[in-house]
Design a protein around this motif. Structure first.
Motif, PDB file in Angstrom:
ATOM      1  N   PHE A   1       0.816  -1.220   0.000  1.00  0.00           N
ATOM      2  CA  PHE A   1       0.000   0.000   0.000  1.00  0.00           C
ATOM      3  C   PHE A   1       0.852   1.274   0.000  1.00  0.00           C
ATOM      4  O   PHE A   1       0.505   2.262  -0.655  1.00  0.00           O
ATOM      5  CB  PHE A   1      -0.925   0.014   1.213  1.00  0.00           C
ATOM      6  N   LEU A   2       1.966   1.263   0.730  1.00  0.00           N
ATOM      7  CA  LEU A   2       2.757   2.483   0.897  1.00  0.00           C
ATOM      8  C   LEU A   2       3.953   2.554  -0.040  1.00  0.00           C
ATOM      9  O   LEU A   2       4.624   3.589  -0.099  1.00  0.00           O
ATOM     10  CB  LEU A   2       3.243   2.583   2.356  1.00  0.00           C
ATOM     11  N   GLY A   3       4.253   1.477  -0.751  1.00  0.00           N
ATOM     12  CA  GLY A   3       5.418   1.454  -1.623  1.00  0.00           C
ATOM     13  C   GLY A   3       5.114   2.007  -3.014  1.00  0.00           C
ATOM     14  O   GLY A   3       4.643   3.120  -3.167  1.00  0.00           O
ATOM     15  N   GLY A   4       5.371   1.185  -4.022  1.00  0.00           N
ATOM     16  CA  GLY A   4       5.151   1.634  -5.396  1.00  0.00           C
ATOM     17  C   GLY A   4       6.269   2.510  -5.912  1.00  0.00           C
ATOM     18  O   GLY A   4       6.037   3.525  -6.569  1.00  0.00           O
ATOM     19  N   THR A   5       7.528   2.129  -5.625  1.00  0.00           N
ATOM     20  CA  THR A   5       8.655   2.982  -6.010  1.00  0.00           C
ATOM     21  C   THR A   5       8.873   3.021  -7.515  1.00  0.00           C
ATOM     22  O   THR A   5       9.361   4.027  -8.033  1.00  0.00           O
ATOM     23  CB  THR A   5       9.951   2.510  -5.325  1.00  0.00           C
TER      24      THR A   5
END
Length: 393
Positions: free
Chosen positions: A106-110
């Motif tokens: 949820f908080l990643g997505g680099t």
């Protein structure tokens, strides 16, 4: 775009991918040693938790990035990963570990955040080359992580690696903050996005989304069962099976590190169908192989096809991308790629259960062939626009 900025973004993405892509193959070790969970089915479910969560959240974070800035989004993604890795390293039970993986997704997505940020600094072929390097950083992580983490786990408990490596995203935050300039102001971004939406080539984006899904599906279809299938087929060691597994990614990196990365053929509209055709044939070679030599030839062909496909898809993405809606577009594409991976993993399991461990290879070949057919279709008005674009280049 300066080399220093590109290097900072690539290093930041590599360190994030090293952990996010490198730790899942060791989930079986972590679940058994840290939480006394040995059922094989659990490993598969934990494997897809961060992927599903990224697929769900990526479009949302993309829209937030367009509104508040792409560098901010990149910093947010790195901080989110650092927090999730710390929680994973400290998790007292299996449910907390699952929560940590969900937060990682949820908080990643680099990858999407990095790609959107790069689109504010470069366009056209320069952006396409930057996206090629981004894929290179991910494949470098996939090659290095199994070896590096395998060695480290002889000295440190597998779960504790999350704590030791959580400093890498924090280091990335410092590098980005120090060396990566802020992108356009919020007001300017919203104004440009409004103008973009009025003339956005929606049909071409939809076509790109289908191609992106199809290629990622066919790529991931063979991942879960390739190593055990190779060992059963050739009676080879785990090391040899791992080498064959990594070979296509090595081909991509070899091309990326040579002058061939910018060869003119990759700019032709026919390059994607050619790449998909080679990709499909490589799966057929692997599916009927009965020796390590034949299997190696199939993996080399897979690397060539994968490289051509990624170069072509990245060029098409760069052609359609604009700085205004980059967060939304790259976030959506990242989500589509993650859903493709989840679907491929699930269907690979179904086909392997109904047939044998070679069934996912046939699934990959069929999907690549279907994607090839889609790649040859283009609405007439979009084909004319694309032809004019190529003439200008």
């Amino acid at each position: 775009m300066s080399r220093r900025i590109l290097s900072v973004v690539l290093i930041s993405h590599f360190t994030a991918a090293l952990i996010a892509l490198g730790m899942p193959p060791f989930f079986g070790v972590i679940l058994a040693d840290a939480f006394a969970v040995s059922a094989p089915a659990w490993v598969g479910w934990f494997y897809i938790i961060p992927t599903v969560c990224t697929a769900l959240s990526a479009p949302f974070w993309g829209r937030v990035a367009d509104r508040h800035g792409r560098r901010w989004s990149l910093l947010r993604a790195q901080l989110g990963l650092a927090g999730a890795f710390v929680l994973a390293g400290l998790a007292p039970n299996v449910m907390w570990f699952a929560l940590a993986l969900a937060l990682q997704g949820f908080l990643g997505g680099t990858f999407a955040a990095s790609s959107a940020y790069l689109s504010t600094l470069a366009q056209g072929q320069t952006l396409a080359q930057a996206l090629n390097w981004m894929q290179g950083s991910a494949r470098s992580a996939m090659l290095l992580a199994p070896v590096l983490f395998g060695v480290l786990m002889t000295q440190v408990p597998a779960q504790d690696l999350y704590l030791l490596l959580a400093f890498l995203p924090l280091l990335s935050v410092l590098l980005i903050w120090q060396f990566a300039p802020a992108d356009a102001s919020d007001a300017a971004a919203r104004s440009n996005e409004t103008q973009e939406n009025r003339g956005s080539p929606t049909g071409e984006w939809q076509r790109l989304a289908l191609l992106h899904f199809g290629f990622n599906f066919s790529l991931v279809a063979s991942f879960p069962y390739f190593i055990p299938w190779t060992q059963a087929l050739t009676d080879s060691s785990t090391a040899m099976a791992g080498l064959l597994y990594s070979l296509p990614h090595g081909v991509y990196l070899a091309v990326l590190l040579t002058p061939y990365r910018s060869f003119q053929a990759s700019r032709r509209a026919s390059m994607l169908p050619v790449g998909l055709a080679v990709f499909a044939v490589s799966y057929l070679i692997q599916a009927v192989a009965d020796t390590i030599t034949t299997l190696m030839l199939g993996r080399l062909a897979m690397g060539v096809g994968m490289t051509l496909c990624l170069f072509a898809i990245n060029r098409e993405t760069a052609r359609l991308a604009s700085a205004a809606g980059a967060g939304r577009h790259f976030g959506t594409l990242d989500g589509i790629g993650k859903w493709a991976g989840v679907a491929a993993g699930l269907l690979a399991g179904v086909t392997a259960g109904l047939g044998d461990l070679a069934a996912p290879l046939w699934l990959g070949a069929a999907t690549a062939t279907l994607t090839l057919l889609i790649s040859t279709l283009r609405p007439r008005e979009e084909a004319v626009a694309h032809h004019h674009c190529l003439e200008k280049e």
